[in-house]
Design a protein around this motif. Structure first.
Motif, PDB file in Angstrom:
ATOM      1  N   LYS A 160      99.771 -20.283  17.274  1.00  0.00           N
ATOM      2  CA  LYS A 160      98.476 -19.626  17.158  1.00  0.00           C
ATOM      3  C   LYS A 160      97.934 -19.298  18.542  1.00  0.00           C
ATOM      4  O   LYS A 160      98.192 -20.043  19.496  1.00  0.00           O
ATOM      5  CB  LYS A 160      97.470 -20.527  16.426  1.00  0.00           C
ATOM      6  CG  LYS A 160      97.786 -20.784  14.962  1.00  0.00           C
ATOM      7  CD  LYS A 160      96.711 -21.672  14.340  1.00  0.00           C
ATOM      8  CE  LYS A 160      96.970 -21.896  12.855  1.00  0.00           C
ATOM      9  NZ  LYS A 160      95.915 -22.732  12.229  1.00  0.00           N
ATOM     10  N   ARG A 200      99.435 -11.684  19.924  1.00  0.00           N
ATOM     11  CA  ARG A 200      99.032 -12.998  19.392  1.00  0.00           C
ATOM     12  C   ARG A 200      99.596 -14.164  20.200  1.00  0.00           C
ATOM     13  O   ARG A 200      99.064 -15.277  20.112  1.00  0.00           O
ATOM     14  CB  ARG A 200      99.480 -13.146  17.934  1.00  0.00           C
ATOM     15  CG  ARG A 200      98.555 -12.468  16.946  1.00  0.00           C
ATOM     16  CD  ARG A 200      98.952 -12.805  15.509  1.00  0.00           C
ATOM     17  NE  ARG A 200      98.966 -14.224  15.229  1.00  0.00           N
ATOM     18  CZ  ARG A 200      97.879 -14.918  14.876  1.00  0.00           C
ATOM     19  NH1 ARG A 200      96.694 -14.316  14.782  1.00  0.00           N
ATOM     20  NH2 ARG A 200      97.967 -16.217  14.620  1.00  0.00           N
ATOM     21  N   TYR A 211      86.659 -12.962  21.245  1.00  0.00           N
ATOM     22  CA  TYR A 211      87.830 -12.097  21.418  1.00  0.00           C
ATOM     23  C   TYR A 211      89.061 -12.677  20.724  1.00  0.00           C
ATOM     24  O   TYR A 211      90.058 -11.977  20.534  1.00  0.00           O
ATOM     25  CB  TYR A 211      88.124 -11.883  22.910  1.00  0.00           C
ATOM     26  CG  TYR A 211      87.182 -10.913  23.583  1.00  0.00           C
ATOM     27  CD1 TYR A 211      87.597  -9.631  23.929  1.00  0.00           C
ATOM     28  CD2 TYR A 211      85.874 -11.267  23.873  1.00  0.00           C
ATOM     29  CE1 TYR A 211      86.737  -8.738  24.547  1.00  0.00           C
ATOM     30  CE2 TYR A 211      85.005 -10.379  24.495  1.00  0.00           C
ATOM     31  CZ  TYR A 211      85.439  -9.110  24.825  1.00  0.00           C
ATOM     32  OH  TYR A 211      84.585  -8.223  25.431  1.00  0.00           O
ATOM     33  N   PRO A 240      91.273 -14.187  17.565  1.00  0.00           N
ATOM     34  CA  PRO A 240      91.294 -14.031  16.101  1.00  0.00           C
ATOM     35  C   PRO A 240      90.729 -15.280  15.436  1.00  0.00           C
ATOM     36  O   PRO A 240      90.623 -16.346  16.057  1.00  0.00           O
ATOM     37  CB  PRO A 240      92.789 -13.849  15.791  1.00  0.00           C
ATOM     38  CG  PRO A 240      93.503 -14.439  16.952  1.00  0.00           C
ATOM     39  CD  PRO A 240      92.627 -14.224  18.152  1.00  0.00           C
ATOM     40  N   LYS A 241      90.383 -15.176  14.180  1.00  0.00           N
ATOM     41  CA  LYS A 241      89.694 -16.256  13.474  1.00  0.00           C
ATOM     42  C   LYS A 241      90.524 -17.532  13.370  1.00  0.00           C
ATOM     43  O   LYS A 241      89.984 -18.635  13.277  1.00  0.00           O
ATOM     44  CB  LYS A 241      89.288 -15.793  12.068  1.00  0.00           C
ATOM     45  CG  LYS A 241      88.305 -14.627  12.049  1.00  0.00           C
ATOM     46  CD  LYS A 241      86.985 -14.994  12.700  1.00  0.00           C
ATOM     47  CE  LYS A 241      85.997 -13.837  12.617  1.00  0.00           C
ATOM     48  NZ  LYS A 241      84.720 -14.173  13.323  1.00  0.00           N
ATOM     49  N   ASP A 242      91.846 -17.415  13.398  1.00  0.00           N
ATOM     50  CA  ASP A 242      92.690 -18.593  13.179  1.00  0.00           C
ATOM     51  C   ASP A 242      93.117 -19.272  14.481  1.00  0.00           C
ATOM     52  O   ASP A 242      94.096 -20.013  14.519  1.00  0.00           O
ATOM     53  CB  ASP A 242      93.935 -18.209  12.377  1.00  0.00           C
ATOM     54  CG  ASP A 242      94.837 -17.236  13.148  1.00  0.00           C
ATOM     55  OD1 ASP A 242      94.340 -16.579  14.085  1.00  0.00           O
ATOM     56  OD2 ASP A 242      96.032 -17.131  12.805  1.00  0.00           O
ATOM     57  N   ASN A 279      87.436 -22.973  15.138  1.00  0.00           N
ATOM     58  CA  ASN A 279      88.294 -22.903  13.950  1.00  0.00           C
ATOM     59  C   ASN A 279      88.990 -24.248  13.773  1.00  0.00           C
ATOM     60  O   ASN A 279      88.753 -24.962  12.807  1.00  0.00           O
ATOM     61  CB  ASN A 279      89.315 -21.779  14.103  1.00  0.00           C
ATOM     62  CG  ASN A 279      90.324 -21.764  12.971  1.00  0.00           C
ATOM     63  OD1 ASN A 279      89.954 -21.779  11.803  1.00  0.00           O
ATOM     64  ND2 ASN A 279      91.604 -21.775  13.311  1.00  0.00           N
TER      65      ASN A 279
END
Length: 707
Positions: free
Chosen positions: A57, A133, A340, A342-344, A399
């Motif tokens: 992640k 990512r 900036y 991502p949500k995960d 998160n």
């Protein structure tokens, strides 16, 4: 898209495998908060890297100190050479915030010196987050300050594709709209040049690559990446006869804005109107209150900023108008680096016992400084919304988080499923953890705490003794002499500067080689003092708070804590455990606490050290490990002549003698002191530190801050 690919010649050892496994299982189970209790020297960074590789992640690591953040970033780049590892800290070489001191009618103008390389690294961070990512960002706590809207930043980037039909003039207008400037004489970051049908663009996040765009009429025929210095092509793509592209490394190139604070043209015009509206209201308020000076001051300053924004799209202090530029409502939190991601995403909070309180305290200090500026007509009330996140807002953006520390606070334990209790310490209620039962609680099914207390060298936490304060001086002298006979060093912590100095004088009269260390000692001299201790130029170091980051003294075998029973910040269980840890790098490490009673903090600190020693000793017994002291090279001394009494003056006059790595740490330390002084509203002290940094850099024209 590339996966996180951990590369290392080592494999997890000791209790690293079980810590990694437990953390990964917690992440997979959706646990929001976890804690890694890892003692110094147990390889916490390697454990974090293994967890990242398993989680796959985008990851944010927050450190309370940008020097430590740089060290972490360097280590993670070695672990993940194929992935995007970035360093995100405040881009100021020095920073004097705007402030006003009413009692002396002193206005201190905002003065900064932006480090261009750090600015580039910040843009490289946000660029990677919006395009891939496999990203790891190591950041200081500055990541909770407003950064501009990620939606606007991405929406306004210019996308160029081979075969695209677009006029050169239109490309130039788009570049200008995102604050690029044309410079046909000297190409630099954030500029472009035009030569016939060729446009060369130097992206703001690039270190040495320039994007060359070649046109054939109104068609982009070729896009290349070239080295700005040599002109050699690094990668390229071009349009073929059948309109396909060959040698394609990147079919499309994205050029991101020069500044993070950008806004579409329509909103920009609306924001200027909103600023004028607030200005009119505020002027009317001041005039009604009879504050004509404040009204005139605010009108002049704000109108000047508006004129600059109309003419150039930018002004110094534009962040004070960020609420209007980003379309936020009054009181709405700003966008930060966290937005900036991502949500995960995954977050690690390094040295959480220091980092979390720092995050929690930043909002109040910023608000207090701005309130004075607003009350006296230096800023509009909307400047309040140019601020860091408060602690509640920070928590709402998490998160999944892992808190990493050798001494996690009760807050981290509670979030990670370990029950805490509240007791009264003096007049205050304090949240505490029972260290006696910590091993059992960590092993409970619902616990999200992983521990890592085994050191590769087999070293145990030091033995701890408590002795009465009566006759402590004679006893201390006896212990010091025994330690010196074994050619080891001693640290002594006191409660006050005066006691540190007087104890030093007394011991020196006994012909012992002693030095003291406290906040009034200049930073450069602190480096020399610590090195002299390791070299054996003196044997005993006396100070108030010997917990400063980077205090790594393997030669120290005895740590003495005077007035250990004086409850407070310097004698809390966290401070005591950290102080005891200074003796944990030597196989004969020992701690003596002089006290007339055993306080709650002492009891908890000793319980935790004993708990760790039991685990460490059992591990060594099972695996046949013999503890050995840590060996660490001593860096070259700054001094060319240790006996020169005038050396201090000579050294301060010629900073060029300082090795590059020491100079980096020196300036970073001064910058941290300056930032702390500013946050504590000690603006005159901050200005003095700023001037000291200036003088240091002026005498070192070749200095480049270590990233």
């Amino acid at each position: 898209m590339p996966n996180f690919n951990l590369q290392s010649n080592f494999k997890p050892t000791g209790d690293q495998p079980q810590a990694i496994d437990k953390l990964v299982r917690g992440l997979n189970a959706g646990k929001k908060h976890q804690t890694l209790l890892g003692v110094t020297g147990s390889g916490k960074t390697f454990t974090m890297a293994n967890v990242m590789a398993a989680a796959q992640k985008p990851t944010l690591i927050i450190s309370h100190n940008k020097t430590l953040a740089a060290q972490l970033a360097s280590e993670f780049k070695e672990f993940f050479p194929e992935n995007a590892v970035h360093y995100f800290v405040s881009y100021y070489d020095y920073y004097q915030p705007e402030a006003y001191i009413p009692r002396s009618d002193t206005y201190i103008e905002k003065e900064t010196q932006i480090n261009e390389e750090i600015d580039r690294l910040r843009h490289a961070s946000t660029n990677s987050l919006l395009t891939r990512r496999d990203v790891i960002i190591v950041a200081s706590v500055s990541c909770i300050y407003g950064l501009g809207s990620p939606a606007d930043y991405q929406a306004m980037h210019v996308q160029l594709t081979v075969g695209q039909k677009i006029k050169i003039d239109e490309v130039l207008k788009k570049l200008t709209a995102i604050q690029f400037t044309r410079n046909d004489a000297a190409l630099g970051r954030g500029t472009f040049t035009v030569k016939g049908d060729i446009v060369e663009i130097f992206p703001v996040e690039s270190a040495d690559e320039v994007v060359r765009v070649e046109f054939y009429g109104d068609i982009i025929e070729r896009i290349s990446r070239i080295n700005w210095l040599t002109g050699k092509q690094i990668a390229g793509m071009q349009k073929t006869k059948n309109n396909s592209s060959s040698n394609v490394n990147r079919q499309t190139v994205g050029i991101f804005p020069v500044k993070h604070f950008v806004a579409p043209a329509t909103r920009f015009k609306e924001s200027l109107k909103a600023v004028k509206g607030e200005l009119a209201e505020r002027i009317a308020y001041f005039k009604k209150q009879g504050q004509l000076l404040e009204a005139q001051r605010l009108e002049q300053r704000t109108n000047f900023d508006l004129e600059m924004m109309v003419a150039t799209g930018y002004c110094n202090g534009i962040e004070n108008y960020s609420r209007f530029l980003t379309g936020r409502q009054a009181g709405e939190p700003p966008s930060t680096l966290i937005d900036y991601f991502p949500k995960d995403f995954l977050m690690f909070v390094d040295e959480s016992h220091m980092t979390l309180p720092q995050i929690g305290g930043m909002y109040a200090g910023d608000h207090s400084r701005k309130q004075t500026l607003i009350e006296y007509g230096f800023r509009l009330p909307s400047a309040f919304d140019n601020r860091p996140l408060n602690f509640k807002e920070f928590n709402s953006r998490i998160n999944q988080a892992v808190y990493v520390s050798a001494t996690p606070a009760a807050y981290e334990y509670r979030l990670s499923g370990i029950a805490t209790k509240k007791v009264r310490v003096g007049a205050l209620a304090k949240e505490l953890v029972d260290f006696n039962d910590l091993t059992l609680k960590i092993n409970e099914a619902n616990s999200a705490v992983s521990q890592q207390v085994i050191r590769p060298t087999g070293l145990l936490d030091p033995e701890v003794e408590v002795r009465k304060s009566r006759g402590q001086l004679d006893d201390l002298i006896k212990e010091i002499k025994q330690t010196i006979k074994q050619k080891n060093r001693v640290l002594v912590t006191t409660m006050t500067k005066r006691l540190a100095e007087e104890l030093t004088d007394y011991l020196q009269d006994l012909k012992l080689k002693v030095q003291y260390l406290h906040s009034e000692i200049e930073t450069l001299d602190r480096l020399d003092i610590l090195r002299d201790l390791r070299l054996g130029k003196f044997d005993v170091l006396i100070g108030i708070n010997l917990l400063r980051e980077g205090l790594d003294l393997p030669e120290v075998s005895l740590v003495v804590i005077l007035d250990a029973d004086k409850e407070g910040f310097l004698r809390s269980e966290t401070s005591l455990i950290q102080t005891m840890g200074r003796a944990a790098r030597h196989q004969d490490g020992k701690v003596i606490m002089y006290a007339d009673k055993i306080t709650g903090s002492m009891k908890r600190a000793m319980a935790e050290v004993d708990r760790r020693r039991v685990i460490q000793a059992e591990y060594n017994r099972r695996h046949g490990i013999t503890p050995r002291s840590i060996k660490k090279d001593i860096r070259d001394d700054l001094r060319s002549n240790m006996e020169d009494k005038d050396l201090k003056t000579k050294r301060l006059k010629d900073y060029r003698q300082i090795p590059q790595d020491e100079l980096s740490r020196l300036i970073a330390d001064l910058e941290n002191q300056m930032q702390l002084a500013a946050e504590n509203l000690a603006f005159e002290e901050a200005a003095g530190l700023r001037d000291q940094i200036k003088r240091l850099k002026m005498q070192n024209p070749k200095f480049k801050i270590k990233k």
